[in-house]
Scaffold this active site. Structure first.
Site, PDB file in Angstrom:
ATOM      1  N   SER A 253      -6.979   1.554  -0.396  1.00 32.00           N
ATOM      2  CA  SER A 253      -6.490   0.146  -0.826  1.00 32.00           C
ATOM      3  C   SER A 253      -7.311  -0.401  -2.028  1.00 32.00           C
ATOM      4  CB  SER A 253      -6.480  -0.895   0.453  1.00 32.00           C
ATOM      5  OG  SER A 253      -7.720  -1.267   0.648  1.00 32.00           O
ATOM      6  N   LYS A 254      -6.952  -1.828  -2.369  1.00 29.02           N
ATOM      7  CA  LYS A 254      -7.814  -2.345  -3.444  1.00 29.02           C
ATOM      8  C   LYS A 254      -9.065  -2.167  -3.222  1.00 29.02           C
ATOM      9  CE  LYS A 254      -4.579  -4.528  -6.079  1.00 29.02           C
ATOM     10  NZ  LYS A 254      -3.252  -4.974  -5.533  1.00 29.02           N
ATOM     11  N   ARG A 255      -9.494  -2.406  -1.679  1.00 27.26           N
ATOM     12  CA  ARG A 255     -10.779  -2.444  -1.389  1.00 27.26           C
ATOM     13  C   ARG A 255     -11.774  -1.436  -1.962  1.00 27.26           C
ATOM     14  NH1 ARG A 255     -11.761  -1.310   3.391  1.00 27.26           N
ATOM     15  NH2 ARG A 255      -9.924  -0.835   4.046  1.00 27.26           N
ATOM     16  N   HIS A 256     -11.087  -0.289  -2.132  1.00 23.65           N
ATOM     17  CA  HIS A 256     -11.809   1.032  -2.493  1.00 23.65           C
ATOM     18  C   HIS A 256     -11.939   0.915  -4.233  1.00 23.65           C
ATOM     19  CE1 HIS A 256      -9.985   2.060   1.356  1.00 23.65           C
ATOM     20  NE2 HIS A 256     -11.365   2.681   1.538  1.00 23.65           N
ATOM     21  N   GLY A 257     -11.555   0.003  -4.844  1.00 23.91           N
ATOM     22  CA  GLY A 257     -11.611  -0.092  -6.287  1.00 23.91           C
ATOM     23  C   GLY A 257     -10.260   0.010  -6.749  1.00 23.91           C
TER      24      GLY A 257
END
Ligand code: GLU
Length: 481
Positions: A253-257
């Site tokens: 997800s966006k948390r991973h970049g």
């Protein structure tokens, strides 16, 4: 077996994500390996969230990645149109067939009724599903509801107590219990078909032999199989490819970049590196090699080497691959690729004033430091900024031995017509004066760049040339007077 035909069928409700790009790539690889064809269809039945901008961005991302397709929304073909919202008439005919045979029926339940049904099921600890209130309405009841102005949805009548089996190339046999499913909607009250329905009609009419898609669609497959069977359509083969997880093993997800492919282009990744990297997300060829060209990957790609277990997105691995691809590029090609990224540099205007040879020198000097194309910007300041001295450089300049070295350098400083001339000149100073590289290079570096670190000296010498070097040295000497 008939010729392989696969499709990539994105919903244009956002940019092309890494997962979508990987699905598209696997379809492309399979088609190419089998001598088959890839088709690109746009699944835009979610009217609110779909847009032409996203559609264009997705197609551009696929092209950038290096995928090609013989048929689809942008290139046309025998099965046009390739946007689902332009195919509504086509679906209607099959809806009629299903209504006629009783495999589907009109449902008039309101939002409120459905919400109440849901609550009741939850309260009793049962699976939330449509329990079939409108399943057995008589023709008169239906007409009365219609007359009162309620627009119906159309639901597929799911058989009771049936075990539905999906034979999947990747996941093998997966079974689903129909009694947990509920009669699902195939046409919404605005007349637009749902994904589960339109996808079947399109895949059949477009001659798709293999449906290769993300694992998250596996649970849709039994519903789609019911539609295939109800319309006497031949089922295609299915291959559901596993999720992509972040390095913490959570769903990517966006948390991973960055999650969209375009972001990777913006960050300066090469399409060939992403092609290689994405191919290895869930597929492993025989052998140990990790850097493979698109043609080599096509040559080796088979679905039986696609893994059931989730793939982990390892950014370090991608960075390593990108670096390998950058290293393997000839300088002139690399220059062409790096140039657009100079726009982000504060030195952009200065770079634009340089001739090609000087730009190439900069790129050649910094290429080994680059993981991504835009990394060049981090290293080029030394070439373009006015000399300014770091404290450590001033210390070097104040050392007693420095003046002598600088004299040696200045005395018969030639015009550095290329890097080889500069290398030879430095070598000659070492040899003639029996000095060690560090004794010579550090004072010169500090005197011409004001820094103790930076690109290899011959590049700096060649870039600036004799007059500019002498000017810089004068400034440095004045700084420590
Ligand atoms: N439109 C679907 C999606 O974007 C495609 C599903 C499929 O390939 O069947 O997820």
């Amino acid at each position: 077996m008939s010729r392989v035909k696969v499709r990539f069928a994105p919903s244009p409700t956002g940019p092309l994500h890494i997962g979508g790009a990987r699905s598209a790539l696997f379809n492309f690889l399979f088609a190419e390996h089998e001598g088959g064809e890839l088709l690109v269809r746009i699944e835009d039945t979610d009217l609110e969230r779909s847009s032409r901008e996203y559609e264009e961005e997705i197609l551009e991302s696929l092209q950038w990645l290096g995928l090609k397709w013989a048929e689809g929304v942008d290139v046309g073909g025998d099965n046009a149109p390739y946007r689902q919202t332009e195919r509504l008439d086509i679906y209607n005919k099959y809806v009629e067939d299903l209504l006629e045979s009783g495999a589907a029926y009109e449902c008039f339940c309101s939002e409120e009724e459905l919400a109440a049904e849901r609550e009741g099921l939850l309260a009793r600890g049962e699976i939330v599903r449509y329990v079939g209130k409108c399943r057995h309405l008589s023709a008169e009841e239906r007409e009365a509801k219609k007359a009162s102005g309620i627009p119906p949805v159309i639901r597929f009548r799911v058989p009771d107590n049936t075990i539905l089996v999906v034979n999947d190339i990747v996941r093998e046999q997966v079974t689903f219990d129909s009694s947990l499913m509920g009669d699902f909607i195939i046409v919404k009250s605005d007349g637009i078909p749902t994904y589960n329905f339109a996808v079947v009609i399109d895949d059949v009419l477009m001659g798709i032999t293999h449906v290769i898609r993300a694992e998250e669609h596996l649970s849709n497959t039994p519903r789609q199989l019911l539609i295939y069977d109800a319309l006497n359509f031949k089922r295609p083969e299915f291959a559901h490819i596993s999720l992509i997880l972040g390095s913490d093993r959570q769903k990517m997800s966006k948390r991973h970049g960055a999650t969209s492919l375009i972001q990777y282009r913006e960050m300066g990744y090469l399409p060939e590196a992403l092609f290689n990297f994405l191919a290895f997300l869930g597929w492993t060829p025989e052998g140990e090699e990790e850097i493979l060209s698109p043609a080599e990957i096509v040559d080796r790609f088979t679905l039986d080497r696609v893994s059931k277990s989730p793939a982990v997105f390892d950014l370090d691995k991608l960075n390593w691959m990108n670096q390998q691809y950058i290293k393997s590029l000839p300088t002139d090609e690399l220059v062409g690729l790096v140039k657009p990224y100079f726009k982000e540099s504060i030195y952009y205007e200065d770079i634009m004033k340089l001739d090609e040879a000087h730009i190439a020198l900069i790129v050649e000097a910094v290429r080994d430091y680059m993981v991504c194309l835009n990394d060049a910007n981090e290293h080029i300041g030394v070439f373009l900024a006015e000399i300014a001295h770091a404290e450590k450089a001033l210390e070097v300049l104040r050392e007693p031995a420095t003046a002598n070295i600088i004299n040696l350098f200045v005395n018969d400083c030639p015009e550095f017509t290329d890097v080889d001339v500069a290398k030879a000149y430095l070598k000659k100073i070492l040899k003639d004066n029996k000095l060690k590289p560090k004794q010579v290079f550090m004072p010169i570096r500090c005197a011409i760049s004001g820094q103790v670190k930076g690109p290899d000296l011959p590049y700096l010498l060649t870039f600036w040339g004799r007059d500019e070097l002498l000017r810089r040295i004068e400034i440095s000497l004045a700084a420590v007077k």
